[in-house]
Each structure stands twice: as structure tokens, then as C-alpha cells.
Design a protein around this motif. Structure first.
Motif, PDB file in Angstrom:
ATOM      1  N   ASP A 489       0.853  -1.198   0.000  1.00  0.00           N
ATOM      2  CA  ASP A 489       0.000   0.000   0.000  1.00  0.00           C
ATOM      3  C   ASP A 489       0.880   1.236   0.000  1.00  0.00           C
ATOM      4  OD1 ASP A 489       0.887   0.330   2.653  1.00  0.00           O
ATOM      5  OD2 ASP A 489      -0.799  -0.832   3.442  1.00  0.00           O
ATOM      6  N   GLY A 490       0.308   2.371   0.331  1.00  0.00           N
ATOM      7  CA  GLY A 490       1.038   3.626   0.251  1.00  0.00           C
ATOM      8  C   GLY A 490       1.674   4.081   1.539  1.00  0.00           C
ATOM      9  N   GLU A 491       1.635   3.275   2.596  1.00  0.00           N
ATOM     10  CA  GLU A 491       2.218   3.684   3.873  1.00  0.00           C
ATOM     11  C   GLU A 491       3.727   3.852   3.731  1.00  0.00           C
ATOM     12  OE1 GLU A 491       2.260   2.302   8.606  1.00  0.00           O
ATOM     13  OE2 GLU A 491       1.170   1.132   7.096  1.00  0.00           O
ATOM     14  N   LYS A 492       4.251   4.941   4.241  1.00  0.00           N
ATOM     15  CA  LYS A 492       5.659   5.284   4.046  1.00  0.00           C
ATOM     16  C   LYS A 492       6.591   4.723   5.111  1.00  0.00           C
ATOM     17  CE  LYS A 492       5.066   7.533   0.270  1.00  0.00           C
ATOM     18  NZ  LYS A 492       5.576   6.947  -1.004  1.00  0.00           N
ATOM     19  N   GLY A 493       6.044   4.061   6.110  1.00  0.00           N
ATOM     20  CA  GLY A 493       6.910   3.470   7.111  1.00  0.00           C
ATOM     21  C   GLY A 493       6.216   3.326   8.438  1.00  0.00           C
ATOM     22  N   PRO A 494       6.835   2.631   9.387  1.00  0.00           N
ATOM     23  CA  PRO A 494       6.244   2.471  10.723  1.00  0.00           C
ATOM     24  C   PRO A 494       6.314   3.773  11.508  1.00  0.00           C
ATOM     25  CG  PRO A 494       8.453   1.553  10.672  1.00  0.00           C
ATOM     26  CD  PRO A 494       8.139   1.970   9.264  1.00  0.00           C
ATOM     27  N   ALA A 495       5.647   3.776  12.655  1.00  0.00           N
ATOM     28  CA  ALA A 495       5.696   4.945  13.537  1.00  0.00           C
ATOM     29  C   ALA A 495       7.144   5.242  13.911  1.00  0.00           C
ATOM     30  CB  ALA A 495       4.855   4.697  14.784  1.00  0.00           C
ATOM     31  N   HIS A 496       7.448   6.508  14.120  1.00  0.00           N
ATOM     32  CA  HIS A 496       8.818   6.925  14.360  1.00  0.00           C
ATOM     33  C   HIS A 496       9.408   6.237  15.602  1.00  0.00           C
ATOM     34  CE1 HIS A 496      12.377   9.438  14.608  1.00  0.00           C
ATOM     35  NE2 HIS A 496      12.100   9.651  15.897  1.00  0.00           N
ATOM     36  N   PHE A 497      10.642   5.811  15.474  1.00  0.00           N
ATOM     37  CA  PHE A 497      11.410   5.277  16.602  1.00  0.00           C
ATOM     38  C   PHE A 497      12.878   5.521  16.302  1.00  0.00           C
ATOM     39  CE2 PHE A 497      11.863   1.927  13.578  1.00  0.00           C
ATOM     40  CZ  PHE A 497      12.998   1.204  13.924  1.00  0.00           C
ATOM     41  N   THR A 498      13.689   5.470  17.322  1.00  0.00           N
ATOM     42  CA  THR A 498      15.136   5.635  17.167  1.00  0.00           C
ATOM     43  C   THR A 498      15.792   4.270  17.047  1.00  0.00           C
ATOM     44  OG1 THR A 498      15.103   7.665  18.483  1.00  0.00           O
ATOM     45  CG2 THR A 498      17.236   6.576  18.201  1.00  0.00           C
ATOM     46  N   TYR A 499      16.571   4.098  15.970  1.00  0.00           N
ATOM     47  CA  TYR A 499      17.212   2.793  15.766  1.00  0.00           C
ATOM     48  C   TYR A 499      18.476   2.694  16.618  1.00  0.00           C
ATOM     49  CZ  TYR A 499      18.511  -1.544  13.496  1.00  0.00           C
ATOM     50  OH  TYR A 499      18.799  -2.867  13.252  1.00  0.00           O
ATOM     51  N   ILE A 500      18.513   1.687  17.486  1.00  0.00           N
ATOM     52  CA  ILE A 500      19.707   1.378  18.267  1.00  0.00           C
ATOM     53  C   ILE A 500      19.997  -0.114  18.106  1.00  0.00           C
ATOM     54  CG2 ILE A 500      19.330   3.221  19.941  1.00  0.00           C
ATOM     55  CD1 ILE A 500      18.247   1.127  21.878  1.00  0.00           C
ATOM     56  N   SER A 501      21.244  -0.485  18.180  1.00  0.00           N
ATOM     57  CA  SER A 501      21.637  -1.877  17.949  1.00  0.00           C
ATOM     58  C   SER A 501      22.027  -2.607  19.222  1.00  0.00           C
ATOM     59  CB  SER A 501      22.810  -1.927  16.966  1.00  0.00           C
ATOM     60  OG  SER A 501      23.927  -1.209  17.471  1.00  0.00           O
ATOM     61  N   ILE A 502      21.928  -1.935  20.367  1.00  0.00           N
ATOM     62  CA  ILE A 502      22.371  -2.539  21.625  1.00  0.00           C
ATOM     63  C   ILE A 502      21.236  -2.513  22.645  1.00  0.00           C
ATOM     64  CG2 ILE A 502      24.788  -1.944  21.263  1.00  0.00           C
ATOM     65  CD1 ILE A 502      24.370   0.443  23.146  1.00  0.00           C
ATOM     66  N   LEU A 503      21.469  -3.218  23.734  1.00  0.00           N
ATOM     67  CA  LEU A 503      20.525  -3.244  24.853  1.00  0.00           C
ATOM     68  C   LEU A 503      21.020  -2.253  25.910  1.00  0.00           C
ATOM     69  CD1 LEU A 503      17.973  -4.772  25.723  1.00  0.00           C
ATOM     70  CD2 LEU A 503      19.449  -6.408  26.897  1.00  0.00           C
ATOM     71  N   LYS A 504      20.165  -1.323  26.288  1.00  0.00           N
ATOM     72  CA  LYS A 504      20.564  -0.295  27.246  1.00  0.00           C
ATOM     73  C   LYS A 504      19.935  -0.564  28.607  1.00  0.00           C
ATOM     74  CE  LYS A 504      21.392   3.384  23.893  1.00  0.00           C
ATOM     75  NZ  LYS A 504      21.121   4.795  23.510  1.00  0.00           N
ATOM     76  N   TYR A 505      20.792  -0.681  29.604  1.00  0.00           N
ATOM     77  CA  TYR A 505      20.353  -0.908  30.976  1.00  0.00           C
ATOM     78  C   TYR A 505      20.233   0.425  31.717  1.00  0.00           C
ATOM     79  CZ  TYR A 505      20.980  -5.975  30.824  1.00  0.00           C
ATOM     80  OH  TYR A 505      20.858  -7.308  30.543  1.00  0.00           O
ATOM     81  N   PRO A 506      19.289   0.487  32.675  1.00  0.00           N
ATOM     82  CA  PRO A 506      19.220   1.698  33.516  1.00  0.00           C
ATOM     83  C   PRO A 506      20.440   1.762  34.419  1.00  0.00           C
ATOM     84  CG  PRO A 506      17.742   0.008  34.372  1.00  0.00           C
ATOM     85  CD  PRO A 506      18.257  -0.504  33.054  1.00  0.00           C
ATOM     86  N   SER A 507      20.799   2.923  34.827  1.00  0.00           N
ATOM     87  CA  SER A 507      21.982   3.089  35.680  1.00  0.00           C
ATOM     88  C   SER A 507      21.580   3.834  36.958  1.00  0.00           C
ATOM     89  CB  SER A 507      23.045   3.891  34.936  1.00  0.00           C
ATOM     90  OG  SER A 507      24.203   4.032  35.714  1.00  0.00           O
ATOM     91  N   PRO A 508      22.023   3.410  38.132  1.00  0.00           N
ATOM     92  CA  PRO A 508      22.820   2.192  38.341  1.00  0.00           C
ATOM     93  C   PRO A 508      21.938   0.954  38.456  1.00  0.00           C
ATOM     94  CG  PRO A 508      22.534   3.324  40.407  1.00  0.00           C
ATOM     95  CD  PRO A 508      21.819   4.161  39.378  1.00  0.00           C
ATOM     96  N   MET A 509      22.569  -0.227  38.262  1.00  0.00           N
ATOM     97  CA  MET A 509      21.839  -1.489  38.403  1.00  0.00           C
ATOM     98  C   MET A 509      22.812  -2.513  38.954  1.00  0.00           C
ATOM     99  SD  MET A 509      19.582  -3.431  35.533  1.00  0.00           S
ATOM    100  CE  MET A 509      18.515  -4.814  35.973  1.00  0.00           C
ATOM    101  N   ASN A 510      22.452  -3.112  40.066  1.00  0.00           N
ATOM    102  CA  ASN A 510      23.361  -4.011  40.763  1.00  0.00           C
ATOM    103  C   ASN A 510      23.458  -5.355  40.051  1.00  0.00           C
ATOM    104  OD1 ASN A 510      23.832  -2.112  42.797  1.00  0.00           O
ATOM    105  ND2 ASN A 510      22.018  -2.799  43.945  1.00  0.00           N
ATOM    106  N   VAL A 511      24.657  -5.927  40.096  1.00  0.00           N
ATOM    107  CA  VAL A 511      24.877  -7.262  39.562  1.00  0.00           C
ATOM    108  C   VAL A 511      24.591  -8.258  40.669  1.00  0.00           C
ATOM    109  CG1 VAL A 511      26.531  -8.830  38.509  1.00  0.00           C
ATOM    110  CG2 VAL A 511      26.645  -6.382  38.005  1.00  0.00           C
ATOM    111  N   THR A 512      23.671  -9.169  40.426  1.00  0.00           N
ATOM    112  CA  THR A 512      23.274 -10.113  41.471  1.00  0.00           C
ATOM    113  C   THR A 512      24.264 -11.257  41.616  1.00  0.00           C
ATOM    114  OG1 THR A 512      21.917 -11.284  39.849  1.00  0.00           O
ATOM    115  CG2 THR A 512      20.839  -9.588  41.147  1.00  0.00           C
TER     116      THR A 512
END
Length: 743
Positions: A489-512
Motif C-alpha cells: 500500500d502507500g504507507e511510508k513506514g512504521p511509527a517513528h522510533f530511534t534505531y539502536i543496535s544494543i541493549l541499554k540498561y538503567p543506571s545504576p543497576m546491581n549485579v546479582t
């Protein structure tokens, strides 16, 4: 002109004039067929002193200077075992083929009875084990071949056949030799042994490792046999059984490779052969009876990475030869008809056209023993010629180069063809006569090889492709561009999002759980029992030598920043970003989806789920947002699709709850749709890291995936009390669709 029998006595092209009387020399003038004592003439040797009298039968062998004569020369050659070849010393081997073979016809002088099938008892045994009926075998060979043998292969080729499409090799059958019987029935590990295996085109035996690894292999194949028999005990296959069989075969092959990496020095170079041997022994196969036309359950466009897979699903029975055929009754005679060919580029074929193939016959030139000779009108070549006149359809499997291996091929089932014409021409490299057959694809079939040709152009940057919205959705974030395509169809693309290739964790986050990492400077080796990364994976590396995931697990422990091994360590398969050409495309009824331009081998890492990790302390039982379709909840139990029968995925062993949102930032994984019969599995992966949590969700191919096939996975199992809140209507359209899935 005088003509001596045995010298140029072959009938000329065209019909044979039986009323013609040859002017022949007297019998006393014929070349003697007696063995000579050294330096002694046959006729001058005193009586009693000569070598014993030996008569040369019509089928040979013949002394130097003596050639087989009509009508025995064709019949005798056809009765030989496929590995036996006429010695180079026999004269007239380079002469053009007889019988007036031209572009459309073959003379009736061809003795069809030289291609009869074995006796009824032998034929019955062959039918039950899948051996081709086109080759006559000696009684001694058939007596011991209840136990049959593996095909010949080169140990230097890793996990692939150096198959020549036109080699006159034996047909693969069920190997159950005494050595293999001991191997499969033993409940304990046995020491490594060597086994002489015959087959191939040269008839030379080859040493193949028959490794007696852990009893786990025997237990696994018994469980697979029970599972397959209970679910798919039938003569003909269907789509479900074909998908199950090929998936389990490759899982089993990868497991054998993993086990023997540890138990065998250097590993087993051909786990595919051993897996196929055990499967054939146990009857784990389908579509056993040969047929002309389509094979139940096999679809046009299906791909295979091993010739053994073609045998197991009944698509093409020979393990090496490029022509498969069966014999049919024609009045009082039997004649061979071709049922399938593998066109893999062994000769000077023309196979770039998606609708036409110029296919070379088998035998003669391009042999492993380097001998050069004309091809003969026998076995597969005769079957192709008969099919030309009968007009029966022939299945065509095209072999294309696997860019990820040096010698490997990918086999693509391209549908049904008919042979339009045939002729003989001299092969450019050898100068020998080669049979040529023109195959034309039947119309109104799904496209297969044509798609492969188109994809090659698209990956090369073809700007004329219809529907391309963006050439690279990632804006250079990935090493491999990801195109955005909408031809619906004529849709030009999905809803806007920022492309990132990694997983981002919140900071700080303790290692169990603190992580120590490994000290494997040169990379983790499967035999290093002291490696902590191997120990955490149950004493096995989770990946094969070429980076394929062996099996789905509750958690895979990969090397990470805390480890001293290099970036190319085998235990880092999911790291390094995209390596496959992917594209986001608009589906007809499910929004945007993800597919691959590359063929993907089962077990291959595809991508990970990128986005932002939610704080575990702030996640309710429904996740970050139950209405967010781009949330991935790794605390769910994955559907066990990448495990062998009898195996199971244990309950979650994640070091902490992992919930990822890709609504505003994410990568290609956010576009993968759900399917109740998926071709992709998701796998929690933990990477060794002392300083911060390093838990990821990686996606792997569950089975072989052809180019332009949508990538889908099962969204996972949720607790019963959460189903109603998370249930959505499923539109996957698979045969096993449950009607709903859970976000």
C-alpha cells in the motif's frame, strides 16, 4: 570393404539394416583372447607350458588390443558396477556415441534389457530401504548389504558433500554394517575405530571416522525414533512431518558435532553422515517410495544444506549422483524414467536462466580418477532420454554456492520441469562427448530460483526495485544495511522510533551474581574442561565450530568483557551485530514484518532484541505496559521448538527478570511477528561481565530459511491466570495455529 568383428563393428547412426551381410574375415584371423606367458607367443608355446586357457566373456575384462563388439559392448558396460570404469587402454573410447543419438531421438537398437532391475527379492529389499533399482549388484554385495554403506566423501570438506551432479555413484542406502550395529546398539562409549566405506564414483574405499561417542547419541536417536514413529508413521509425508524431520535431523547433527568435539580428537568431520546413517537405520524418514512428480510435504522453494536431507524427505534418493530414476513396465520390457536431478554445476551446464536448464549427463568426463572418456547412454543418461520421449515431469533441485563455506552448496527445490530436447556435444575442457538435456520449467508454479536471482541484484544495490522506501533503515547503525520495503500500500513506514543496535540498561543497576570470566587467550576450546564458561554451559560449548547454536536452553552462558578470549571466540556467536541481510517489509494483514535476503541455516544467530531494559523493581506481573506491543518479556517460558525429543527447557534460570521495551528505541527484532509454527527461536544469553549486568535475548533460526521468507517466533507461554489479559487474535495462518497469541 572387409570388416572384422571386434574392429569397428558398431552399427552406423540411424536404423540398423539387419538384412546386410558383412564380409568378415575367417575366425582364424581374429585377435586371440588368450593370456600370454611373458615373452612367449600364444601359438608357439609348447603344449602344457602355456598359461592356462581363459575365455573373455562378452562383459570383459578384455586384454589390450581387444575391444568389446556389438551387441555386447553396451550391455556389458551397463551391467558393471557403477564404480567400475572401462580402462583407458581400450581403443575407440573417444569415438562419438553410437545408435544415432541426435537432438530428439534415439535408435531402437539400444538393448533396454541391459537396464533391468534386480530380481524380485532383491528389488523388494531395495524398495524397502530406499536403494535405487537402477543398479544391478552382485549377490555377495547384496547379501552383506542388509548392511549398506555410507557414500564416499572427502574428509577435508567440512559438513558438506563435494557432490558432482553427474557422477555415477551408488545410491545411498541404510548403513547397518556390523561395525555400525555395534555402535548404535551399544549403551556405553566405545573407543574410536576406523571403518572402510565404499561408494562414490571411483569405487575406491575411503577411511571415515566411526566414532563411538557418549551413549547419549544412542539414547537420543531412540527417543527421536519413538517420537517420529508415534506422530508420523505413514508411507507418505505431509508438511508437518517434513518440517519436523528436517528440523530434528539438523538438531541431532549439531548435537553429534558437540558431543564428538569433546570425545573425539579433532571432532567428527562428517556429523551429517553419521546422523543420516542412524536416521536411515531407524526408519526416521518419509516418502520412501519413489514417484514421478511432486513429493508430499515438500514445497517449491524449500532449501537444504545437505544431500542427506534430500534422501530423508524422499526428494532425491542418490547421495552423490545427480540423476535419480525408477524403472517402469513398458509392454514386455522395463525402462528407466528420470524422477529428479540435482543441477549443482559439476559440468559446463547452463543454469542461470530461472526457467531453462541445459543439463549435462552423468559419467565419463570430470571423474575423480581424472580419466577422460565419452559418456555412455546408460543408467541416468538413458533414463533422461526415455523421459524426453515419454514427456514425464522431472523434479529439479538446483545447487547454489553457500557463501559462508568454501566448498558448500545450498540445494533449492525449484519445482517440476520437462525435457524438451537432447543432443551430444563435445565438452570444452576434455573434448569428450557429453549428453545434453534441455529442461524447461512448467508454468504456473511458485517462484524459487527466480527469487534467488532477484535477491542477488537487490543486495547489490539495485535502485529499480519497486516498493523501496529506505535503502537503510538503520542509518548506518548496523554493519549490514536493512532496507524498508512496502509494495502493498502507500504507507511510508512504521511509527517513528530511534534505531539502536544494543541493549541499554538503567543506571545504576546491581549485579546479582559476580562473574569471573575465562582465561582462554586463544579462544575457548571444547576439550578444555577447566574453562569456567564451558562449565557453566554443562561442560559443552553451546555452539558448533561454525557458530551454530546446538540446542535451545534456559540460559546460554557466553564469554564477555570479563573473559580474555578474542572477539572471534566460538562462544561469542551472538556478539558483533547483524551479519545477515534483512529487510523490514509491509505484510498484507499483520502490519510490518521482518524477512531475510540471505538463506539462513538452522542454528544461525540472526539478531538480538535491542531496546531499553526496565527496572526489575518497578515491573508488575504484566510487564512494563501490557498494551505496548514492542515489549519483550524474557521471564516467559519459550516454546520448546529448538530441542530434541526427550529434552526440555528448564524453568527460568535468569539471574534477574529481564523485560525490554523497544517502543521508542529498538532494532529490527521489534518487527518480528508471532507464529504458531515459527522458524525462529529466542534464547536468553548471559555474557560474562564483572562490572554490570549483561543479559540479552538472542534470536536463532529454528530450521533452514529460504530468502524472502518472513521471520517469525512464538511469543512464549504465559501463566494461565494471565492469558485472558494478554490474548490477541492470531493471523499467522499456519497449519498448527492456535487462534491466539499473548503479548
Amino acid at each position: 570393404m572387409e570388416q572384422t568383428i571386434g574392429e569397428d563393428s558398431t552399427p552406423v547412426s540411424g536404423s540398423f539394416d539387419k538384412s546386410r551381410v558383412l564380409d568378415v574375415k575367417p575366425l582364424r584371423c581374429l585377435v586371440p583372447v588368450f593370456p600370454n606367458a611373458p615373452n612367449v607367443s600364444t601359438f608357439t608355446t609348447p603344449q602344457g607350458a602355456a598359461a592356462p586357457f581363459v575365455c573373455a566373456t562378452p562383459s570383459g575384462p578384455f586384454p589390450n588390443g581387444v575391444s568389446p563388439f556389438y551387441p555386447f559392448f553396451n550391455s556389458s558396460d551397463s551391467q558393471r558396477h557403477p564404480e567400475q570404469h572401462t580402462p583407458a587402454s581400450v581403443p575407440n573410447q573417444s569415438a562419438p556415441p553410437p545408435f544415432g543419438f541426435n537432438s530428439t531421438t534415439i535408435s531402437n537398437a539400444v538393448p533396454i534389457n541391459s537396464f533391468r532391475t534386480p530380481s524380485s527379492a532383491t528389488a523388494g529389499r531395495n524398495q524397502s530401504t530406499g536403494v535405487a533399482n537402477g543398479n544391478a549388484r552382485s549377490s555377495k554385495r547384496m547379501t552383506r548389504s542388509r548392511a549398506q554403506t555410507q557414500p564416499q566423501s572427502s574428509a577435508a570438506e567440512e559438513e558438506e558433500y563435494a557432490d558432482n551432479q553427474n557422477e555415477s555413484s551408488e545410491f545411498f542406502a541404510t548403513p547397518t554394517t556390523e561395525t555400525e550395529e555395534k555402535l548404535t546398539k551399544s549403551g556405553r562409549p566405545r573407543r574410536k575405530s576406523r571403518k572402510r566405506v565404499s561408494g562414490g564414483t571411483s569405487g575406491q574405499a575411503q577411511d571415515i571416522n566411526v566414532t563411538s561417542s557418549d551413549a547419549t547419541v544412542d539414547v537420543l536417536v531412540e527417543k527421536i525414533q519413538a517420537s517420529f514413529s508415534d506422530a508420523f508413521r505413514q508411507t507418505e509425508g505431509d508438511r508437518v512431518s517434513i518440517e519436523y524431520l528436517t528440523m530434528v535431523y539438523d538438531l541431532f547433527r549439531r548435537r553429534i558435532s558437540q558431543i564428538e568435539d569433546v570425545s573425539v580428537s579433532g571432532g567428527n568431520k562428517r556429523p551429517d553422515l553419521r546422523a543420516a546413517t542412524l536416521f536411515m537405520n531407524k526408519g526416521i524418514r518419509t516418502n520412501i517410495n519413489k514417484r514421478i512428480g511432486s513429493v508430499p510435504g515438500v514445497e517449491i522453494g524449500d532449501i537444504f544444506f545437505f544431500r542427506m536431507e534430500l534422501c530423508l524427505v524422499g526428494l532425491h534418493a542418490p547421495s552423490m549422483a545427480g540423476i535419480d530414476y525408477l524403472t517402469v513396465k513398458n509392454s514386455s520390457e522395463e525402462e528407466p524414467l528420470a524422477v529428479s536431478i540435482v543441477s549443482s554445476g559439476g559440468y559446463e551446464d547452463y543454469a542461470d536462466d530461472p526457467d531453462v536448464i541445459i543439463y549435462s549427463g552423468q559419467g565419463g568426463v570430470n571423474r575423480r580418477d581424472k580419466a577422460m572418456m565419452d559418456q555412455k547412454l546408460e543408467r541416468g543418461n538413458l533414463a533422461l532420454e526415455k523421459s524426453t520421449h515419454r514427456g514425464n515431469v522431472v523434479r529439479v533441485i538446483r545447487g547454489v554456492r553457500d557463501l559462508n563455506t568454501q566448498t558448500g552448496k545450498i540445494y533449492v527445490y525449484d519445482g517440476l520441469y520437462k525435457i524438451q530436447e537432447s543432443w551430444v556435444e563435445k565438452e570444452g575442457k576434455s573434448g569428450c562427448n557429453v549428453f545434453k538435456y534441455k529442461f524447461v520449467r512448467l508454468p504456473d508454479q511458485p517462484e524459487a530460483f527466480r527469487i534467488w536471482k532477484s535477491v542477488e541484484q537487490w543486495k547489490g544495490g539495485d535502485t529499480s526495485r519497486v516498493g523501496v522506501v529506505l535503502p537503510d533503515l538503520t542509518s548506518g547503525e548496523e554493519k549490514v544495511p536493512v532496507s524498508l520495503v512496502n509494495d502493498v500500500d502507500g504507507e511510508k513506514g512504521p511509527a517513528h522510533f530511534t534505531y539502536i543496535s544494543i541493549l541499554k540498561y538503567p543506571s545504576p543497576m546491581n549485579v546479582t551474581v559476580p562473574s569471573s570470566g575465562c582465561l582462554c587467550i586463544g579462544g575457548c576450546l571444547p576439550t578444555n574442561s577447566n574453562c569456567p564458561c564451558i562449565q557453566k554451559n554443562g561442560d559443552f560449548l553451546p555452539y558448533t565450530a561454525n557458530g551454530l547454536l546446538v540446542s535451545q536452553k534456559s540460559l546460554v552462558q557466553e564469554c564477555g568483557p570479563s573473559c580474555q578470549c578474542a572477539s572471534n571466540c566460538r562462544n561469542r556467536a551472538s556478539q558483533g551485530g547483524l551479519k545477515i541481510h534483512l529487510e523490514v517489509f509491509k505484510t498484507k494483514n499483520r502490519g510490518w514484518g521482518l524477512r531475510s535476503l540471505d538463506p539462513i541455516r538452522a542454528g544461525t544467530f540472526i539478531c538480538e532484541y535491542a531496546g531499553h531494559v526496565g527496572d526489575p523493581t518497578k515491573i508488575d506481573k504484566f510487564g512494563i505496559d501490557v498494551d505496548d506491543e514492542f515489549v519483550f518479556d524474557a521471564t516467559r517460558t519459550p516454546q520448546p521448538l529448538g530441542v530434541l525429543p526427550g529434552d526440555s527447557i528448564e524453568s527460568s534460570k535468569l539471574p534477574f527478570p529481564l523485560v525490554i521495551s523497544a517502543r521508542y528505541s529498538g532494532n529490527v527484532a521489534r518487527f518480528m511477528n508471532h507464529s504458531c509454527s515459527p522458524n525462529v527461536i529466542w534464547q536468553p544469553v548471559s555474557r560474562e561481565n564483572r562490572s554490570e549486568p549483561d543479559l540479552h535475548v538472542a534470536f536463532y533460526a529454528n530450521r533452514h530459511i529460504a530468502p524472502m521468507t518472513e521471520l517469525t517466533y512464538d511469543y512464549g507461554v504465559v501463566p494461565d491466570d494471565e492469558i485472558d489479559q494478554r490474548k490477541r487474535k492470531c493471523l499467522c495462518g499456519s497449519l498448527k495455529c492456535k487462534g491466539f497469541y499473548c503479548l
